[in-house]
Scaffold this motif. Sequence first.
Motif, PDB file in Angstrom:
ATOM      1  N   ARG A 164       5.076   9.267  -7.807  1.00 22.45           N
ATOM      2  CA  ARG A 164       6.413   9.695  -7.357  1.00 22.45           C
ATOM      3  C   ARG A 164       7.213   8.776  -7.108  1.00 22.45           C
ATOM      4  O   ARG A 164       8.558   9.323  -7.438  1.00 22.45           O
ATOM      5  CB  ARG A 164       6.250   9.628  -5.451  1.00 22.45           C
ATOM      6  CG  ARG A 164       5.351  11.550  -5.219  1.00 22.45           C
ATOM      7  CD  ARG A 164       5.155  11.371  -3.540  1.00 22.45           C
ATOM      8  NE  ARG A 164       4.079  10.817  -3.186  1.00 22.45           N
ATOM      9  CZ  ARG A 164       3.640   9.863  -2.386  1.00 22.45           C
ATOM     10  NH1 ARG A 164       4.349  10.762  -1.015  1.00 22.45           N
ATOM     11  NH2 ARG A 164       2.273   9.082  -1.522  1.00 22.45           N
ATOM     12  N   ARG A 201      -3.091  12.818  -6.985  1.00 24.62           N
ATOM     13  CA  ARG A 201      -2.966  11.463  -7.905  1.00 24.62           C
ATOM     14  C   ARG A 201      -3.217  11.053  -5.992  1.00 24.62           C
ATOM     15  O   ARG A 201      -3.535   9.621  -6.138  1.00 24.62           O
ATOM     16  CB  ARG A 201      -1.203  11.641  -8.421  1.00 24.62           C
ATOM     17  CG  ARG A 201      -1.930  12.168  -9.982  1.00 24.62           C
ATOM     18  CD  ARG A 201      -0.258  11.638 -10.608  1.00 24.62           C
ATOM     19  NE  ARG A 201      -0.223  12.092 -11.726  1.00 24.62           N
ATOM     20  CZ  ARG A 201      -1.200  11.216 -12.387  1.00 24.62           C
ATOM     21  NH1 ARG A 201      -1.060  10.016 -11.639  1.00 24.62           N
ATOM     22  NH2 ARG A 201      -1.372  11.438 -13.413  1.00 24.62           N
ATOM     23  N   THR A 202      -2.261  11.620  -5.469  1.00 22.99           N
ATOM     24  CA  THR A 202      -2.332  10.891  -4.122  1.00 22.99           C
ATOM     25  C   THR A 202      -3.071  10.873  -3.455  1.00 22.99           C
ATOM     26  O   THR A 202      -3.597   9.173  -2.804  1.00 22.99           O
ATOM     27  CB  THR A 202      -0.974  11.178  -2.731  1.00 22.99           C
ATOM     28  OG1 THR A 202       0.131  11.734  -4.309  1.00 22.99           O
ATOM     29  CG2 THR A 202      -0.814  10.825  -1.647  1.00 22.99           C
ATOM     30  N   MET A 213      -7.882   7.728 -14.005  1.00 26.81           N
ATOM     31  CA  MET A 213      -6.735   6.382 -12.371  1.00 26.81           C
ATOM     32  C   MET A 213      -7.889   5.361 -11.921  1.00 26.81           C
ATOM     33  O   MET A 213      -7.232   4.665 -11.258  1.00 26.81           O
ATOM     34  CB  MET A 213      -6.545   7.876 -10.861  1.00 26.81           C
ATOM     35  CG  MET A 213      -5.332   8.733 -11.821  1.00 26.81           C
ATOM     36  SD  MET A 213      -5.024   9.383  -9.658  1.00 26.81           S
ATOM     37  CE  MET A 213      -4.342   8.319  -9.247  1.00 26.81           C
ATOM     38  N   GLY A 214      -8.516   5.779 -12.764  1.00 27.50           N
ATOM     39  CA  GLY A 214      -9.090   4.344 -12.426  1.00 27.50           C
ATOM     40  C   GLY A 214     -10.453   4.314 -11.192  1.00 27.50           C
ATOM     41  O   GLY A 214     -10.825   2.681 -10.969  1.00 27.50           O
ATOM     42  N   VAL A 257       1.266   4.686  -7.998  1.00 23.69           N
ATOM     43  CA  VAL A 257       0.155   5.250  -8.466  1.00 23.69           C
ATOM     44  C   VAL A 257       0.189   6.834  -8.498  1.00 23.69           C
ATOM     45  O   VAL A 257      -0.343   7.711 -10.104  1.00 23.69           O
ATOM     46  CB  VAL A 257      -1.115   5.065  -7.733  1.00 23.69           C
ATOM     47  CG1 VAL A 257      -2.233   5.856  -8.626  1.00 23.69           C
ATOM     48  CG2 VAL A 257      -1.810   3.855  -7.696  1.00 23.69           C
ATOM     49  N   ASP A 258       0.455   7.080  -8.006  1.00 19.69           N
ATOM     50  CA  ASP A 258       0.591   8.741  -7.515  1.00 19.69           C
ATOM     51  C   ASP A 258       1.508   9.364  -8.487  1.00 19.69           C
ATOM     52  O   ASP A 258       2.035  11.233  -8.750  1.00 19.69           O
ATOM     53  CB  ASP A 258       0.473   9.557  -6.227  1.00 19.69           C
ATOM     54  CG  ASP A 258       1.663   9.560  -5.251  1.00 19.69           C
ATOM     55  OD1 ASP A 258       2.834   9.074  -5.858  1.00 19.69           O
ATOM     56  OD2 ASP A 258       1.269   9.881  -4.554  1.00 19.69           O
ATOM     57  N   ARG A 272       0.654  -1.462  -0.058  1.00 18.87           N
ATOM     58  CA  ARG A 272      -0.586   0.103  -0.034  1.00 18.87           C
ATOM     59  C   ARG A 272       0.718   1.393   0.142  1.00 18.87           C
ATOM     60  O   ARG A 272       0.054   2.192  -0.664  1.00 18.87           O
ATOM     61  CB  ARG A 272      -0.557   0.093   1.290  1.00 18.87           C
ATOM     62  CG  ARG A 272      -2.461  -0.790   1.075  1.00 18.87           C
ATOM     63  CD  ARG A 272      -3.127  -0.984   2.268  1.00 18.87           C
ATOM     64  NE  ARG A 272      -4.021  -1.936   2.313  1.00 18.87           N
ATOM     65  CZ  ARG A 272      -4.991  -2.597   1.537  1.00 18.87           C
ATOM     66  NH1 ARG A 272      -5.382  -1.275   0.657  1.00 18.87           N
ATOM     67  NH2 ARG A 272      -5.969  -2.970   1.701  1.00 18.87           N
ATOM     68  N   ALA A 282      -5.635   7.468  -5.210  1.00 19.10           N
ATOM     69  CA  ALA A 282      -5.487   5.898  -4.155  1.00 19.10           C
ATOM     70  C   ALA A 282      -5.287   5.921  -3.441  1.00 19.10           C
ATOM     71  O   ALA A 282      -5.353   4.877  -3.752  1.00 19.10           O
ATOM     72  CB  ALA A 282      -3.468   6.204  -4.875  1.00 19.10           C
ATOM     73  N   ILE A 331       0.504   3.643  -3.498  1.00 19.49           N
ATOM     74  CA  ILE A 331      -0.195   4.423  -3.469  1.00 19.49           C
ATOM     75  C   ILE A 331       1.118   5.566  -4.116  1.00 19.49           C
ATOM     76  O   ILE A 331       0.729   6.759  -4.555  1.00 19.49           O
ATOM     77  CB  ILE A 331       0.511   5.556  -2.060  1.00 19.49           C
ATOM     78  CG1 ILE A 331      -1.431   4.711  -1.566  1.00 19.49           C
ATOM     79  CG2 ILE A 331      -0.177   7.133  -1.885  1.00 19.49           C
ATOM     80  CD1 ILE A 331      -1.481   5.032   0.181  1.00 19.49           C
ATOM     81  N   THR A 354      -5.571  -3.769  -5.607  1.00 20.95           N
ATOM     82  CA  THR A 354      -5.707  -2.306  -4.538  1.00 20.95           C
ATOM     83  C   THR A 354      -5.924  -1.407  -5.712  1.00 20.95           C
ATOM     84  O   THR A 354      -7.382  -0.501  -4.594  1.00 20.95           O
ATOM     85  CB  THR A 354      -4.261  -2.710  -4.004  1.00 20.95           C
ATOM     86  OG1 THR A 354      -4.099  -4.032  -3.452  1.00 20.95           O
ATOM     87  CG2 THR A 354      -4.730  -1.564  -2.824  1.00 20.95           C
ATOM     88  N   PHE A 355      -5.177  -1.323  -6.392  1.00 20.22           N
ATOM     89  CA  PHE A 355      -5.846   0.660  -6.479  1.00 20.22           C
ATOM     90  C   PHE A 355      -6.377   0.285  -7.955  1.00 20.22           C
ATOM     91  O   PHE A 355      -7.056   1.438  -8.540  1.00 20.22           O
ATOM     92  CB  PHE A 355      -3.995   1.115  -6.811  1.00 20.22           C
ATOM     93  CG  PHE A 355      -3.812   1.427  -5.864  1.00 20.22           C
ATOM     94  CD1 PHE A 355      -3.658   2.440  -4.721  1.00 20.22           C
ATOM     95  CD2 PHE A 355      -2.812   0.483  -5.189  1.00 20.22           C
ATOM     96  CE1 PHE A 355      -2.714   2.500  -3.996  1.00 20.22           C
ATOM     97  CE2 PHE A 355      -1.922   0.289  -4.230  1.00 20.22           C
ATOM     98  CZ  PHE A 355      -1.921   1.392  -3.720  1.00 20.22           C
ATOM     99  N   GLY A 356      -6.534  -0.667  -9.086  1.00 20.13           N
ATOM    100  CA  GLY A 356      -7.811  -0.570  -9.153  1.00 20.13           C
ATOM    101  C   GLY A 356      -8.571  -1.524  -9.578  1.00 20.13           C
ATOM    102  O   GLY A 356      -9.394  -0.994 -10.145  1.00 20.13           O
ATOM    103  N   LEU A 386      -8.982   5.429  -3.644  1.00 21.03           N
ATOM    104  CA  LEU A 386      -8.895   3.583  -4.419  1.00 21.03           C
ATOM    105  C   LEU A 386      -8.303   2.518  -3.245  1.00 21.03           C
ATOM    106  O   LEU A 386      -9.389   1.440  -3.606  1.00 21.03           O
ATOM    107  CB  LEU A 386      -7.600   3.880  -5.581  1.00 21.03           C
ATOM    108  CG  LEU A 386      -8.100   4.423  -7.042  1.00 21.03           C
ATOM    109  CD1 LEU A 386      -7.090   4.827  -7.396  1.00 21.03           C
ATOM    110  CD2 LEU A 386      -9.364   3.478  -7.611  1.00 21.03           C
ATOM    111  N   ALA A 387      -7.285   3.005  -2.506  1.00 21.28           N
ATOM    112  CA  ALA A 387      -6.865   1.344  -1.880  1.00 21.28           C
ATOM    113  C   ALA A 387      -7.750   1.163  -0.933  1.00 21.28           C
ATOM    114  O   ALA A 387      -7.704   0.525  -0.568  1.00 21.28           O
ATOM    115  CB  ALA A 387      -5.717   1.787  -1.617  1.00 21.28           C
ATOM    116  N   GLU A 413      -6.855   5.659   5.340  1.00 20.45           N
ATOM    117  CA  GLU A 413      -6.468   3.772   5.389  1.00 20.45           C
ATOM    118  C   GLU A 413      -7.168   3.669   7.029  1.00 20.45           C
ATOM    119  O   GLU A 413      -7.315   2.083   6.990  1.00 20.45           O
ATOM    120  CB  GLU A 413      -5.079   3.145   5.874  1.00 20.45           C
ATOM    121  CG  GLU A 413      -4.604   3.535   4.657  1.00 20.45           C
ATOM    122  CD  GLU A 413      -2.300   3.701   4.752  1.00 20.45           C
ATOM    123  OE1 GLU A 413      -1.926   2.852   3.631  1.00 20.45           O
ATOM    124  OE2 GLU A 413      -2.634   3.363   6.094  1.00 20.45           O
TER     125      GLU A 413
END
Lengths: 752, 316
Positions: free
Chosen positions: A155, B165-166, B199-200, A152-153, A145, B169, A149, A237-239, B172-173, B147
């Motif tokens: 960085r 984005r963060t 980003m989905g 995905v973002d 995780r 994300a 992240i 997880t992210f999709g 999403l998570a 979280e």
Amino acid sequence: MSKYIAKAAIRGATAIVNEADQLLEAAIADLGADKEVAFTNTAYYLPTILGFTGKEVSNLGQLRDVVAHCKTLLNEPPGDELWLPYLGETLDSGAATLLAAETIEAVRFVRGQQPEKIDGLQLVGTSAPGGPGYANGPIDDIQLRAWGIQLVDGRMPGFAAIVGCARSNEAAVTLIRELQKRNILVFLSGNVNGRSIIDQLQEEGVEMGYDTYIVPFGRDTISAIYALGFATRSALTFGGMSGGQIRDILLYNKFRVFAFVLALGEVDDLKYAAAAGAINYGFPVIADTVIPQILPTGVTAYEHVVSMPFDDIEGDTDTDKARRMVQRAIEVRGVKIKITDVPIPVPYGSAFEGERIRRADMRVEFGGSKSTAFEYLRMVDSDSIEDGRITVVGPDFSEIKDGGAMNMGMVIEVAGRKMQEDFEPVLERQMHYFVNGASGIQHVGQRDITWIRFSKAAVDKGFGLKNLGDIAHARLHAEFGAIVDKVQVTIYTDPEKFEEWLAKAREAYLNRNVRLAGLIDSNVEEFYSCTLCQSFAPTHVCVISPERLGLCGAYNWLDCKASYQINPTGPNQPIYKGTCIDADKGVWEGSNAFVYANSQQAVDNVSLYSIMDSPMTACGCFECLVMLIPEANGVMVVSREDPSMTPAGMTFSTLAGVAGGGLQSPGIMGVGKYYLTSKKFIAAEGGFKRVVWMSSNLKAIMADELKQVAEREGDPDLIDKIADERSATTVEELLPFLEEKGHPALVMESII
Amino acid sequence: MAVPEVKEKYAGRIQEVTLGAGSRGKTVAIGGESTLPFLHFEGTVANRPAIAIEVSDREPDDWSPLLKEAWGDVMGDPAKWAAKAEELGADVIALSLDSAHPERGNTGADDARKTVRKVLEATTLPLIVYGPGQKDKDNEVLVAAAEEAKGERIAIGNAEEKNYRTIVAAALANDQVVIAKSPMDVNLAKQLNVLIGDMGIPKDRIIMDPTTGALGYGVEYSYSVMERVRLAALGGDATLQQPMVLTVGYEAWRTKEARTNDEVPQEWGDWAQRAILWEANTAITLVNTGANLLVLRHPQSVALVRKAIDRLMAGA
């Protein structure tokens, strides 16, 4: 697809599936089918198996189904005689390899053989239960995780799965450092003849573990499966995908997880099979040995398999070679690198853009009246340059006395998958803003009339010629990362080289001018929109064509084209022309449809070349305003810098209220000043010859261009026949002026 | 003479977004309408606009004394504050992790987790969690909040063009909802929805905040922007069909009229009444142009707005 690879991968897959079968049956015989299996702290069971099959495996017995499934994916290797497509078979065998590999690791987990014992290995940050002396094994969900992240973002640009053993310890360390430098996560596994890159790094004292972004999975090829387990879980997880949605999971990885495989050392059948597995995810493989390549794109974004024999890589040392290898890998996967800081010894930011360096404060200047400077940005082949390489050819300015001048040429070479030659001038022009951002540095002009001053204060802080290259490199990546992958800068002060490159640059400028002149509306398929100003003029849409730039003057067709590449969801969208409705007035189905849809259905017809019939709307930012003067059978052009009274009886600011706001008002429109010189300038009404009055400042600043227009129109004295605020501020004054000069508009057919 | 038919038939519909799940005693659905606000004769207004009460994790030192008077001691404790807000009729709690701001306490991820946990335990209502509005700290505490509240379907924000984005994300998570904030511009709102969607994250997990000004401070401009957003959405533009949230309390309470009673003309009348009406009026104005969720501050304006919404929904 190389048949050689196909054969090797299918052989490798068959072998590993058989091995998995035997190991599993032996384990079931020893421990029973109900024996629990699980990887370290994960809610995703055996993740690759979950992703591909949707099976939530939690005991040994359930793995039998997986092995059975693997067997259905195996095919006969392609024969020597028969030529059939075999990409599908190869990818299937890759999938079988991954499932078998995960099965084997699961069995080893049950038997306590995973994570692997590696003497002396001390990880900084790990979730492996074994403690010191063990490889990490699979990454747990918590770390997934945290890193997920960042992936995905953006960085973290991606991950590199390194399999095998590097040519030398030196090469191994360089590979890792180059990847770390770019924030790329590193996964290690595999060996060549018993020696692994993990051993190499251990010998060199490189710290490994979560904290350093280097994760040693294990010393055999099979442990590389943990990388794909990580990728699969990223998608889950992210999709927002669930187990079994394998197509979506693979596509997610292809488009969003920028990973690649570095295969170091000899590639055996198992490695080919595992590589085929990675290609399923869109992860390309770069090998440092001679292997057949798979260059056409398809499953991966770019090349599938690239061979880069270590001995053949340019460079004197293993360090050089390793550095180039990483560079190539990044290109093949299309990983974008972010550069946030401009590495120069003076402060940098847009706040310094307006700074002027006076002669007394100046250390040295390039260009201006006493020397020549030029800037030339060109697109080159990716292999011919090295990203970030900045060279000064010739002496620096230490021999030049304070306040002196020197010839200097800056050649910026860029490469990128999405770069186009048309973008060269767009990017080159940005140098003005880029260089000006440095405190104590002033930049004026462009091309071969560039003029740069360094202040004494900046030079005292250590600013030198090389820093111009640093600025170009950093800023081009930051602003144009979408189209630029590599930037190399060479600065010439050596007199001979300077002249040589100046000549090349001038030839390029000339070619660009020719290209621009040839860039006409009828030769392109698409125009571009600009809706930047809809925040205050909600129904206005600029339609920007090669022959009609944006009315603010800031965006021409090429700018918009580049802007669209950089920001595909931004305000500049392509407008496909479609069928031409009226060639004289400049009306197309495509532009009408676009404007209708994007003007809140307020405007349904736009003529690009007419002021009288459905003229383009305006926001309010126009450089000039064109307005009908019916008495003179022509139009006047008022510059926004002109505060004087016009023959229409109103000043610019009053007229602007009528022309702006997204309203379509025949007889008045706002335009960019360079539209005046276009052949399509109110072409429907007869073109530039209709101009009977023009603000004098426009005549002055565009003197050369207007002269050319007059010649093109076959009336070299035309500009002198046009009145301005000095000769006429009323229609009563205007008409005698035009009569006296014999202005052509008076005898043209009626404009109304 | 026949009365002309004035009903519009729209091609588009606003996306419905549900807040709250897991241990929440109640969930709140917003959006889902097929017509302009409250035109019950013309289409469905699936859900009534909801009201969130803003709760800060740090006793605000820049809030009006009127608000301090109204809330009293609970302002020092976000859990108690949230419980009282629930009692006073909030549909949603909007928890602001303001203490994470570098200049207002600089608290970190662990504190954020604790606060979110405490507030989740103190109320049964769904949560919005806002970061302090500073990029790095937003990313730090919103990830932690997302979280910690996994399974509770909270909304986290703000995701903005320069920093989404963060946050997306993290949503999403952890299966959370994300608030996409753009600066009063239809195209920018649209662009951000597209970027976030790319980003989905599913559309039923995006709420948009088109930004508003308070009464007298640009509310008419945001009214117009929101009206255009809504007309485009109903007209079929799928990129603008997200329900809208607005931080009305924040905007209204920083106006001079609400903030202070010093040196103001006498004809401005009673301060408390004026300030409360300022907030309520701004909110009711925006409800009429499509606001689906309002973040308010004063208990009495909450009551006024609720009453107005009751009446507007009466024809449903």
